[in-house]
Design an enzyme around this catalytic site. Structure first.
Site, PDB file in Angstrom:
ATOM      1  N   ASN A   1       0.744  -1.168   0.089  1.00 23.85           N
ATOM      2  CA  ASN A   1      -0.022  -0.090  -0.075  1.00 23.85           C
ATOM      3  C   ASN A   1       1.114   1.116   0.007  1.00 23.85           C
ATOM      4  O   ASN A   1       0.257   2.404  -0.551  1.00 23.85           O
ATOM      5  CB  ASN A   1      -1.028  -0.106   1.152  1.00 23.85           C
ATOM      6  CG  ASN A   1      -0.404  -0.024   2.458  1.00 23.85           C
ATOM      7  OD1 ASN A   1       0.651  -0.439   2.652  1.00 23.85           O
ATOM      8  ND2 ASN A   1      -1.123   0.134   3.614  1.00 23.85           N
TER       9      ASN A   1
ATOM     10  N   CYS B   1      -3.280   1.057   7.066  1.00 23.00           N
ATOM     11  CA  CYS B   1      -3.259   0.724   8.281  1.00 23.00           C
ATOM     12  C   CYS B   1      -4.082   1.595   9.164  1.00 23.00           C
ATOM     13  O   CYS B   1      -4.799   1.393  10.176  1.00 23.00           O
ATOM     14  CB  CYS B   1      -1.879   0.107   8.672  1.00 23.00           C
ATOM     15  SG  CYS B   1      -0.924   1.347   9.024  1.00 23.00           S
TER      16      CYS B   1
ATOM     17  N   GLU C   1       4.798  -3.420  12.113  1.00 21.34           N
ATOM     18  CA  GLU C   1       3.461  -2.394  12.161  1.00 21.34           C
ATOM     19  C   GLU C   1       2.739  -3.388  11.486  1.00 21.34           C
ATOM     20  O   GLU C   1       2.640  -3.597  10.105  1.00 21.34           O
ATOM     21  CB  GLU C   1       4.016  -1.097  11.320  1.00 21.34           C
ATOM     22  CG  GLU C   1       2.710  -0.227  11.091  1.00 21.34           C
ATOM     23  CD  GLU C   1       2.952   0.663   9.925  1.00 21.34           C
ATOM     24  OE1 GLU C   1       4.183   0.804   9.372  1.00 21.34           O
ATOM     25  OE2 GLU C   1       1.944   1.262   9.546  1.00 21.34           O
TER      26      GLU C   1
END
Ligand code: G3H
Length: 484
Positions: A163, A293, A259
């Site tokens: 992404n 996210c 993450e």
């Protein structure tokens, strides 16, 4: 130089020791354009023996690199940032083709990465050790003084998702390099092309051979091998929680920075500036089709303002442009068909469990138009599961107390937001939320990149952000002077 030599449909090579090589497996993997399903390029599918060679080279190169003065390392990073800016058009064009990122968002990602690299170079110059005196200890050790230095960890394995291929790759690469590590970078297949191009710019900026090696291939064949390899000294990973947990289970005692997923919630109180809250939530939910996210994945409304907020939110959402990424859109094609199928399954389940579908996003293959689901309860899967798509999930609660309890009812702990004009309330609620960061009167956001980005619960391990990433990629070493 890659840009002048590569055209759509070409086969890319991988980068090792400053050279572009073919895999010994002779296998290739295809990169698709998510907007039209056509093959955009082919990548090398590396074998385990290629990985062994890459890591051997990274290990040797790191030994020299750590002895390169920090100001020379910083100069190289600064030059790489300049080259990224010079190639920003080409890179954002590539991002729109390979991950369907709208052009303006791709440009933002590229420019932000150049800024991040520059700031990392500057922060690296400020990095210093400590001096401690034994006198300070309770039972005074008068004749001891310690010089505490920071040393690189060695070879850092950076694994990045589709992404934000440029930003999430080089926010790992830059702090690793400035602190004297070498890097093996493994981008996601979708996103790898822009990563290979930026890596080439680092070579052009004067980065010595082998200090940044970039490997491509199927995670199913080389992922575990890389993560458990004895020559990897640290893993910095951004991706899903399930893969993150798997990596943690096979990587032994390597330091980890992770993450992972998120289910960021926004609490909107009855005294909030509703126009501001609507604007931030629309951006937070739908920007890059919600494939972030830190996207806003739950909107938690107190009863009193719920109807007014929803009306305004629907009006603003309807204004969003959806379509091909080369147009000025906010919502574009999801990365693949599976992602769109998953969203469909969450919507069907929510409707079955009495949620109200108040904006029914139409779907064309992997392009989903904005969706709004109201009256979501804990019976719906989407109450807990991360949608990673353009779906607003609205939860109505009685009061602040219930809002806090709903927000904390999640396995994730990335960020949260509180909208209120009462600063006391904002701080009181912020202190009760189990997340890494709380935004007051703003949507969740990883940046600016000098801020700490802590990931807790199933959202990850450790803290990213320029200074914090550098610290995580170095270790302390004490040299103790003993006086007679
Ligand atoms: O997907 C995860 C990214 O870290 C989101 O970053 O908050 O800058 O959009 P952002």
């Amino acid at each position: 130089m890659l840009f002048s030599n590569i055209k759509d449909g070409d086969t890319y090579r991988y980068l090792v020791n400053g050279k572009w090589e073919k895999s010994s497996s002779k296998d290739l993997i295809e990169v698709y354009n998510p907007s039209n399903g056509r093959i955009l390029a082919k990548l090398q599918s590396l074998s385990k023996s290629d990985i062994d060679d890459v890591l051997k080279n990274s290990k040797v190169s790191q030994k020299k690199w750590k002895n390169t003065p920090v100001n020379e390392r910083a100069d190289i990073l600064m030059r790489a940032a300049d080259l990224i800016v010079q190639n920003a058009e080409l890179l954002s064009d590539l991002l729109s083709k390979e991950i369907s990122k709208p052009k303006h968002l791709g440009m933002h990602e590229v420019m932000r990465t150049a800024d991040l690299i520059r700031s990392t170079a500057e922060e690296g110059l400020r990095l210093h050790g400590e001096y401690l005196d034994g006198n300070a200890f309770y039972h005074s050790a008068k004749k001891k003084k310690a010089l505490v230095d920071r040393e690189p960890l060695g070879v850092v394995l950076a694994i990045c998702p589709f992404n934000y291929p440029v930003n999430l790759s080089f926010s790992k690469v830059a702090p690793a390099l400035i602190s004297g590590n070498s890097v093996v970078l493994k981008p996601s297949t979708q996103g790898a092309l822009s990563v290979l191009h930026v890596s080439d710019l680092f070579s052009q900026a004067g980065l010595p051979q082998g200090v940044l090696n970039v490997v491509t291939g199927k995670s199913s064949s080389i992922g575990d091998y890389l993560c458990s390899h004895k020559d990897v000294n640290m893993i910095s990973f951004t991706g899903s929680t399930s893969v993150g947990k798997h990596i943690a289970s096979i990587s032994g005692m390597k330091p980890l920075m992770m993450e992972l997923g998120g289910k960021d919630g926004v609490i909107i109180l009855d005294d909030a500036d509703l126009d501001l809250a609507v604007k931030e939530c629309v951006q937070g939910v739908y920007s890059y089709s919600g494939q972030r996210c830190t996207a806003v994945k739950r909107i938690i409304l107190v009863e009193k303002i719920a109807n007014v907020f929803v009306k305004k939110f629907v009006e603003e959402t309807k204004k969003l442009k959806t379509g091909d990424p080369d147009e000025d859109v906010v919502v574009s094609h999801l990365i693949n068909r599976d992602a769109a199928d998953y969203i469909k399954s969450l919507i069907d389940d929510a409707v079955k469990n009495k949620a109200k579908l108040i904006l029914d996003g139409k779907r064309k293959y992997n392009l989903y138009y904005p969706v709004i689901l109201d009256n979501i309860t804990s019976k719906c899967r989407i109450f807990y599961e991360e949608q990673f798509g353009p779906v607003a999930c609205i939860i109505r609660v009685k009061d602040e107390k219930e809002a806090v309890s709903v927000l904390n009812d999640s396995s994730y702990g990335l960020q949260a937001s509180v909208f209120t004009n009462n600063l006391d309330k904002a701080f009181s609620i912020a202190s009760q939320l189990d997340v890494g960061a709380v935004q007051i009167n703003g949507k969740s956001d990883r940046g600016p990149d000098n801020f700490p980005f802590p990931c807790i619960k199933d959202s990850g391990i450790g803290v990213q952000g320029i200074k914090y990433s550098i610290e995580s990629m170095t270790r302390l070493k004490s040299i103790v002077l003993n006086f007679k």
